[in-house]
Write a protein that holds these residues in place. Structure first.
Motif, short mmCIF file in Angstrom:
data_model
loop_
_atom_site.label_atom_id
_atom_site.label_comp_id
_atom_site.label_asym_id
_atom_site.label_seq_id
_atom_site.Cartn_x
_atom_site.Cartn_y
_atom_site.Cartn_z
N TRP A 40 -21.50 1.79 7.00
CA TRP A 40 -21.87 3.18 6.75
C TRP A 40 -23.35 3.40 6.97
N PRO A 41 -23.82 4.44 7.58
CA PRO A 41 -23.12 5.65 7.97
C PRO A 41 -22.50 5.58 9.37
N GLN A 42 -22.72 4.49 10.09
CA GLN A 42 -22.02 4.36 11.37
C GLN A 42 -20.55 4.12 11.07
N THR A 43 -19.74 4.42 12.04
CA THR A 43 -18.32 4.15 11.86
C THR A 43 -18.04 2.74 12.36
N HIS A 44 -17.20 2.07 11.65
CA HIS A 44 -16.80 0.72 12.05
C HIS A 44 -15.61 0.86 12.98
N PRO A 45 -15.73 0.34 14.18
CA PRO A 45 -14.58 0.44 15.09
C PRO A 45 -13.53 -0.61 14.73
N PRO A 46 -12.41 -0.19 14.16
CA PRO A 46 -11.39 -1.18 13.83
C PRO A 46 -10.90 -1.89 15.09
N ALA A 47 -10.64 -3.16 14.96
CA ALA A 47 -10.16 -3.92 16.11
C ALA A 47 -8.80 -3.41 16.56
N ASN A 48 -7.99 -3.06 15.58
CA ASN A 48 -6.64 -2.61 15.89
C ASN A 48 -6.18 -1.72 14.73
N PRO A 49 -6.49 -0.43 14.77
CA PRO A 49 -6.18 0.46 13.64
C PRO A 49 -4.71 0.41 13.22
N ALA A 50 -3.81 0.44 14.16
CA ALA A 50 -2.39 0.42 13.82
C ALA A 50 -2.02 -0.92 13.19
N GLY A 51 -2.59 -2.00 13.70
CA GLY A 51 -2.32 -3.32 13.15
C GLY A 51 -2.87 -3.47 11.74
N GLU A 52 -4.07 -2.92 11.52
CA GLU A 52 -4.65 -2.98 10.17
C GLU A 52 -3.78 -2.22 9.18
N GLU A 53 -3.28 -1.08 9.59
CA GLU A 53 -2.42 -0.28 8.70
C GLU A 53 -1.09 -0.99 8.45
N ARG A 54 -0.52 -1.58 9.47
CA ARG A 54 0.74 -2.34 9.29
C ARG A 54 0.51 -3.54 8.37
N SER A 55 -0.61 -4.19 8.53
CA SER A 55 -0.93 -5.34 7.67
C SER A 55 -1.08 -4.91 6.22
N ARG A 56 -1.78 -3.80 5.99
CA ARG A 56 -1.94 -3.28 4.63
C ARG A 56 -0.58 -2.94 4.03
N ALA A 57 0.26 -2.30 4.81
CA ALA A 57 1.59 -1.93 4.32
C ALA A 57 2.43 -3.18 4.01
N SER A 58 2.27 -4.21 4.79
CA SER A 58 3.01 -5.45 4.57
C SER A 58 2.56 -6.12 3.27
N VAL A 59 1.25 -6.11 3.01
CA VAL A 59 0.75 -6.66 1.75
C VAL A 59 1.27 -5.83 0.58
N GLU A 60 1.25 -4.51 0.75
CA GLU A 60 1.75 -3.64 -0.33
C GLU A 60 3.23 -3.90 -0.61
N ALA A 61 4.00 -4.19 0.42
CA ALA A 61 5.42 -4.48 0.22
C ALA A 61 5.63 -5.75 -0.61
N ALA A 62 4.71 -6.70 -0.50
CA ALA A 62 4.81 -7.95 -1.25
C ALA A 62 4.21 -7.85 -2.65
#
Length: 177
Positions: A40-62
């Motif tokens: 911050w305040p620059q934006t961090h370019p996610p390496a793979n936004p969709a992959g990061e979101e899928r990974s977060r959802a997978s952790v939440e499922a566990a």
């Protein structure tokens, strides 16, 4: 992610390794928020936004299976589980963990790293913005690498919690040897 969660939930895996696995799951689940706060305040370019979101959802499922082990886990694994609960404060399993977090906080009173860490994790899990901000500001003024005050509060809090968890793991590792 499912394999990491299964290993973190397996009694045949030594506690120190389960702590590492749960910590890794926390890092995976919070990477986007933590990097946003760090850059911050620059934006961090996610390496793979969709992959990061899928990974977060997978952790939440566990999450329910991981947090269900709270009563049977040693303190170091509980500390890592506290971070997972803080990463998903609105999840029912995280809210169910609040009495356990309070008990752990009573076991680590005062100005100690474990005590500060558990209180911060509990504060994030309860998720009252003003309390989170107060805790982050107080702890950041101590010995932790700060993030910009204008960065999103969730990222700042998770960034700080990640630093504290890393220090707790390092301390536990040296005490094991």
């Amino acid at each position: 992610m499912p394999l990491l969660a299964v290993l973190a939930d397996d009694d045949r895996v030594p506690p120190h390794e389960r702590t590492s696995l749960v910590s890794l799951l926390f890092s995976i689940a919070t990477v986007t928020d933590r990097h946003e706060a760090e850059c911050w305040p620059q934006t961090h370019p996610p390496a793979n936004p969709a992959g990061e979101e899928r990974s977060r959802a997978s952790v939440e499922a566990a999450l329910p299976q991981l947090l269900a082990r709270w009563e049977t886990e040693c303190v170091t694994v509980r500390l890592a589980l506290a971070a997972i609960a803080a990463a998903f404060p609105t999840a029912g399993a995280s809210q169910d963990l609040l009495p356990g977090l309070r008990m752990l906080a009573r076991q680590h009173p005062g100005w100690t790293l474990p005590g500060d860490y558990v209180r911060l994790a509990g504060t994030i899990t309860v998720s009252k913005r003003e309390n989170i901000l107060t805790a982050v500001e107080a702890l950041t003024s101590q010995n932790w690498s700060p993030t910009a005050r204008s960065a999103p509060l969730t990222g700042r809090a998770l960034h700080l919690l990640d630093q504290m968890l890393s220090q707790l793991r390092a301390t536990a590792k040296t005490q094991d040897h």
